[in-house]
Design an enzyme around this catalytic site. Structure first.
Site, PDB file in Angstrom:
ATOM      1  N   LYS A 106     -21.749   6.207  16.785  1.00  0.00           N
ATOM      2  CA  LYS A 106     -21.341   5.600  15.511  1.00  0.00           C
ATOM      3  C   LYS A 106     -22.001   4.230  15.326  1.00  0.00           C
ATOM      4  CE  LYS A 106     -19.060   4.400  11.884  1.00  0.00           C
ATOM      5  NZ  LYS A 106     -19.111   4.988  10.572  1.00  0.00           N
ATOM      6  N   LYS A 131     -19.913  -6.253  10.615  1.00  0.00           N
ATOM      7  CA  LYS A 131     -19.114  -6.345  11.855  1.00  0.00           C
ATOM      8  C   LYS A 131     -19.652  -5.394  12.920  1.00  0.00           C
ATOM      9  CE  LYS A 131     -15.545  -2.886  10.939  1.00  0.00           C
ATOM     10  NZ  LYS A 131     -16.018  -1.809  11.787  1.00  0.00           N
ATOM     11  N   GLU A 191     -18.349   4.485   1.307  1.00  0.00           N
ATOM     12  CA  GLU A 191     -17.510   4.082   0.180  1.00  0.00           C
ATOM     13  C   GLU A 191     -18.259   4.401  -1.110  1.00  0.00           C
ATOM     14  OE1 GLU A 191     -15.696   0.217   0.333  1.00  0.00           O
ATOM     15  OE2 GLU A 191     -15.375   0.414   2.484  1.00  0.00           O
ATOM     16  N   LEU A 250     -18.270   8.622   6.432  1.00  0.00           N
ATOM     17  CA  LEU A 250     -18.230   8.586   4.966  1.00  0.00           C
ATOM     18  C   LEU A 250     -18.660   7.227   4.413  1.00  0.00           C
ATOM     19  CD1 LEU A 250     -15.415   6.949   4.182  1.00  0.00           C
ATOM     20  CD2 LEU A 250     -14.389   9.153   4.665  1.00  0.00           C
ATOM     21  N   PHE A 278     -32.206   4.115   2.164  1.00  0.00           N
ATOM     22  CA  PHE A 278     -31.930   2.854   2.870  1.00  0.00           C
ATOM     23  C   PHE A 278     -33.171   1.993   3.067  1.00  0.00           C
ATOM     24  CE2 PHE A 278     -27.444   2.479   4.017  1.00  0.00           C
ATOM     25  CZ  PHE A 278     -27.017   3.613   3.347  1.00  0.00           C
ATOM     26  N   LEU A 279     -34.160   2.188   2.177  1.00  0.00           N
ATOM     27  CA  LEU A 279     -35.319   1.297   2.178  1.00  0.00           C
ATOM     28  C   LEU A 279     -35.345   0.478   0.895  1.00  0.00           C
ATOM     29  CD1 LEU A 279     -38.288   3.379   3.695  1.00  0.00           C
ATOM     30  CD2 LEU A 279     -37.114   1.408   4.699  1.00  0.00           C
ATOM     31  N   CYS A 334     -18.358  -2.522   6.957  1.00  0.00           N
ATOM     32  CA  CYS A 334     -18.841  -1.876   8.191  1.00  0.00           C
ATOM     33  C   CYS A 334     -20.063  -2.534   8.824  1.00  0.00           C
ATOM     34  CB  CYS A 334     -19.132  -0.410   7.901  1.00  0.00           C
ATOM     35  SG  CYS A 334     -17.654   0.441   7.321  1.00  0.00           S
ATOM     36  N   LYS A 368       0.841  -1.206   0.000  1.00  0.00           N
ATOM     37  CA  LYS A 368       0.000   0.000   0.000  1.00  0.00           C
ATOM     38  C   LYS A 368       0.878   1.259   0.000  1.00  0.00           C
ATOM     39  CE  LYS A 368      -4.000  -0.585   2.347  1.00  0.00           C
ATOM     40  NZ  LYS A 368      -4.726  -0.693   3.614  1.00  0.00           N
TER      41      LYS A 368
HETATM   42  C1  UGA Z   1     -21.746   2.675   5.808  1.00  0.00           C
HETATM   43  C2  UGA Z   1     -22.536   3.924   6.276  1.00  0.00           C
HETATM   44  O1  UGA Z   1     -23.533   4.239   5.303  1.00  0.00           O
HETATM   45  C3  UGA Z   1     -21.598   5.123   6.450  1.00  0.00           C
HETATM   46  O2  UGA Z   1     -22.329   6.223   6.962  1.00  0.00           O
HETATM   47  C4  UGA Z   1     -20.488   4.718   7.431  1.00  0.00           C
HETATM   48  O3  UGA Z   1     -19.558   5.777   7.600  1.00  0.00           O
HETATM   49  C5  UGA Z   1     -19.754   3.487   6.913  1.00  0.00           C
HETATM   50  O4  UGA Z   1     -20.697   2.404   6.752  1.00  0.00           O
HETATM   51  C6  UGA Z   1     -18.705   3.122   7.922  1.00  0.00           C
HETATM   52  O5  UGA Z   1     -19.066   2.766   9.057  1.00  0.00           O
HETATM   53  O6  UGA Z   1     -17.505   3.294   7.635  1.00  0.00           O
HETATM   54  P1  UGA Z   1     -20.761   1.878   3.447  1.00  0.00           P
HETATM   55  O7  UGA Z   1     -20.380   0.611   4.156  1.00  0.00           O
HETATM   56  O8  UGA Z   1     -19.771   2.555   2.567  1.00  0.00           O
HETATM   57  O9  UGA Z   1     -21.199   2.986   4.524  1.00  0.00           O
HETATM   58  O10 UGA Z   1     -22.016   1.524   2.549  1.00  0.00           O
HETATM   59  P2  UGA Z   1     -23.576   1.866   2.516  1.00  0.00           P
HETATM   60  O11 UGA Z   1     -23.854   2.813   1.447  1.00  0.00           O
HETATM   61  O12 UGA Z   1     -24.088   2.200   3.859  1.00  0.00           O
HETATM   62  O13 UGA Z   1     -24.154   0.437   2.076  1.00  0.00           O
HETATM   63  C7  UGA Z   1     -23.982  -0.697   2.923  1.00  0.00           C
HETATM   64  C8  UGA Z   1     -24.691  -1.885   2.333  1.00  0.00           C
HETATM   65  O14 UGA Z   1     -26.099  -1.720   2.414  1.00  0.00           O
HETATM   66  C9  UGA Z   1     -24.385  -2.158   0.870  1.00  0.00           C
HETATM   67  O15 UGA Z   1     -24.191  -3.540   0.684  1.00  0.00           O
HETATM   68  C10 UGA Z   1     -25.633  -1.683   0.146  1.00  0.00           C
HETATM   69  O16 UGA Z   1     -25.863  -2.353  -1.065  1.00  0.00           O
HETATM   70  C11 UGA Z   1     -26.700  -2.021   1.167  1.00  0.00           C
HETATM   71  N1  UGA Z   1     -27.937  -1.222   1.025  1.00  0.00           N
HETATM   72  C12 UGA Z   1     -27.919   0.109   1.220  1.00  0.00           C
HETATM   73  C13 UGA Z   1     -29.126  -1.861   0.714  1.00  0.00           C
HETATM   74  O17 UGA Z   1     -29.172  -3.101   0.551  1.00  0.00           O
HETATM   75  N2  UGA Z   1     -30.276  -1.123   0.620  1.00  0.00           N
HETATM   76  C14 UGA Z   1     -30.274   0.210   0.814  1.00  0.00           C
HETATM   77  O18 UGA Z   1     -31.370   0.827   0.716  1.00  0.00           O
HETATM   78  C15 UGA Z   1     -29.073   0.848   1.114  1.00  0.00           C
END
Ligand code: UGA
Length: 435
Positions: A205, A264, A153, A151, A250-251, A261, A35
């Site tokens: 968090k 875990k 990803e 944040l 998120f629905l 994230c 890295k």
């Molecule tokens: C998540 C949180 O959204 C961030 O706010 C947080 O900072 C981060 O974890 C962390 O703790 O570091 P991330 O893991 O990047 O962010 O991804 P999300 O956009 O939250 O999606 C997580 C999962 O949920 C994905 O597999 C996504 O496909 C799924 N998802 C999301 C759904 O199945 N349905 C939804 O409506 C939204």
């Protein structure tokens, strides 16, 4: 300010680049030689929209540098961010070994008083342990802060440059003053600044991630009822989401949540609550529904194909969500594992994540050209809602598949177009068409 960032993964690297962009002198520290080697050449070690441009800028200005030498990183630093991984142990508790190691590196190399900012997601009360450790391990005054990162990803650079909130937890008034100074350039009108005690910040968090996962699991539970009743889960979610108290985000029902994230963090939050004397059964249910979402997809594929053995199944999307090449805890890869166990011949395609998918799941066959993957397929499954999959050439696909079946795990495609091209269409949370 002179800032050390320990751990330059998704959170650490974006944080380091953002702080450098805002004028701080930043040194990124990581023990992963490949890295650091990649970053020293100026190349981002993973895909994140906008990250390479930001790196070009801050490496060019000399504001961001990298090292594997802890003494060099910590020497003279005003503050040190801990941004290392906190994976799940077998019992669900967060494994905090990397956090301890990072804190020891600060303690062992501090050349004066320092602010230590814990950004890794940790269970509430981790700060108490760190306080004890610093008291023993260094003669310098360590001001401890918990400042979890929110944040996402795929939108990490944007989120980091324009955050919706900054959370700073500390029991030390001087640390609060320093953090305001450090974050001053990031604070815009649309950003709320929360100044709280350290335990509140740690717990908030976990609470945020658990609640987002809960919304997703609610949508996935609804999807099962919609499929059984003939209702449409997306329309139900739209109706629910138009109530501002609920909100539409998120629905989206699908294959369940994945990524580094949520899985875990849910386990860790449940474990710490249990340790504190509260059985958080709701979280257990969220996790169970999430597993059920993936199983529902497996069942639909089995139903559509009759015998899955030796059938060719093309999975479109291998990253855990679009906009990233991160495949950790990816529902797509879990689906690949489940279908492979059933004897299917699974082929995967992802616009960014093919390389990491093969590293994570050796033996998985991946293709750069999805039409090559579709050749002779008995079923195509949309696993990750990459925008480019919206524009599939359905007529071309129909001409090359063995069986025209599309399982849409993310309700990405236009039903009329898919059915019009002669496919059976099996969406999520509403009845199949043309089966
Ligand atoms: C998540 C949180 O959204 C961030 O706010 C947080 O900072 C981060 O974890 C962390 O703790 O570091 P991330 O893991 O990047 O962010 O991804 P999300 O956009 O939250 O999606 C997580 C999962 O949920 C994905 O597999 C996504 O496909 C799924 N998802 C999301 C759904 O199945 N349905 C939804 O409506 C939204």
């Amino acid at each position: 300010m002179k800032v050390a960032v320990i751990g330059v993964g998704h959170v650490g690297l974006v944080t380091a680049a953002t702080l450098a962009h805002f004028g701080h002198e930043v040194l990124g520290l990581d023990e992963d030689a490949s890295k650091i080697e990649s970053l020293e050449r100026g190349v981002a070690p993973f895909y994140e929209p906008g990250l390479q441009d930001l790196l070009d800028e801050v490496l060019g200005s000399g504001k961001l540098r990298f090292t594997r030498d802890a003494a060099r990183a910590i020497d003279g630093a005003d503050c040190a961010f801990i941004c290392v991984g906190t994976p799940a142990r077998a019992d669900g508790e967060a494994n905090l070994l990397a956090v301890e190691k990072a804190a020891l590196a600060v303690a062992g190399n501090a050349t004066g008083d320092i602010v230590v900012i814990q950004k890794s997601t940790v269970p509430v009360s981790t700060a108490d342990r760190l306080h004890l450790m610093f008291a023993k391990a260094t003669i310098h005054n360590v001001r401890l802060v918990s400042s979890p990162e929110f944040l996402r990803e795929g939108a990490a650079v944007e989120d980091s440059l324009n955050p919706d909130r900054i959370l700073v937890g500390s029991d030390d008034p001087r640390a609060h003053e320093l953090m305001k100074e450090l974050y001053a350039p990031v604070l815009g009108d649309s950003c709320r600044y929360f100044e709280v005690d350290i335990h509140t910040a740690e717990l908030a968090k976990h609470a945020c991630n658990a609640f987002l996962a809960l919304k997703i699991s609610f949508a996935n539970a609804l999807a099962r009822v919609c499929e059984a009743s003939g209702a449409d889960v997306d329309a139900v979610a739209d109706i629910m989401g138009s109530d501002h108290r609920i909100g539409r985000e998120f629905l989206n029902a699908g294959l369940g949540y994945g990524g580094y994230c949520f899985p875990k963090d849910l386990l860790a939050f449940k474990a710490v609550a249990g340790r504190l004397g509260y059985e958080f059964g709701l979280l257990e249910e969220v996790i169970k529904i999430n597993r059920g979402a993936l199983q529902a997809a497996v069942d639909k594929i089995k139903d559509a194909l009759w015998n899955v053995e030796s059938k060719k199944i093309l999975l479109l999307g291998l990253s855990f969500k679009p906009g990233t090449d991160d495949v950790r805890e990816s529902p797509s890869l879990n689906l690949a594992r489940a279908l492979t166990r059933l004897g299917a011949n699974v082929v995967g395609h992802d616009p960014q994540a093919n390389k990491f998918a093969v590293r994570e799941l050796p033996g998985l066959q991946v293709v750069d050209d999805l039409y090559e993957g579709a050749d002779g397929a008995h079923c195509i499954v949309i696993c990750t809602e990459w925008p480019e999959f919206k524009d599939l050439d359905l007529v071309r696909l129909k001409g090359i598949v063995t069986l025209p079946i599309i399982v849409d795990g993310r309700n990405l495609l236009n039903e009329e177009a898919v059915v019009g091209a002669g496919f059976s269409y099996i969406p999520t949370g509403r009845p199949p068409v043309n089966l």
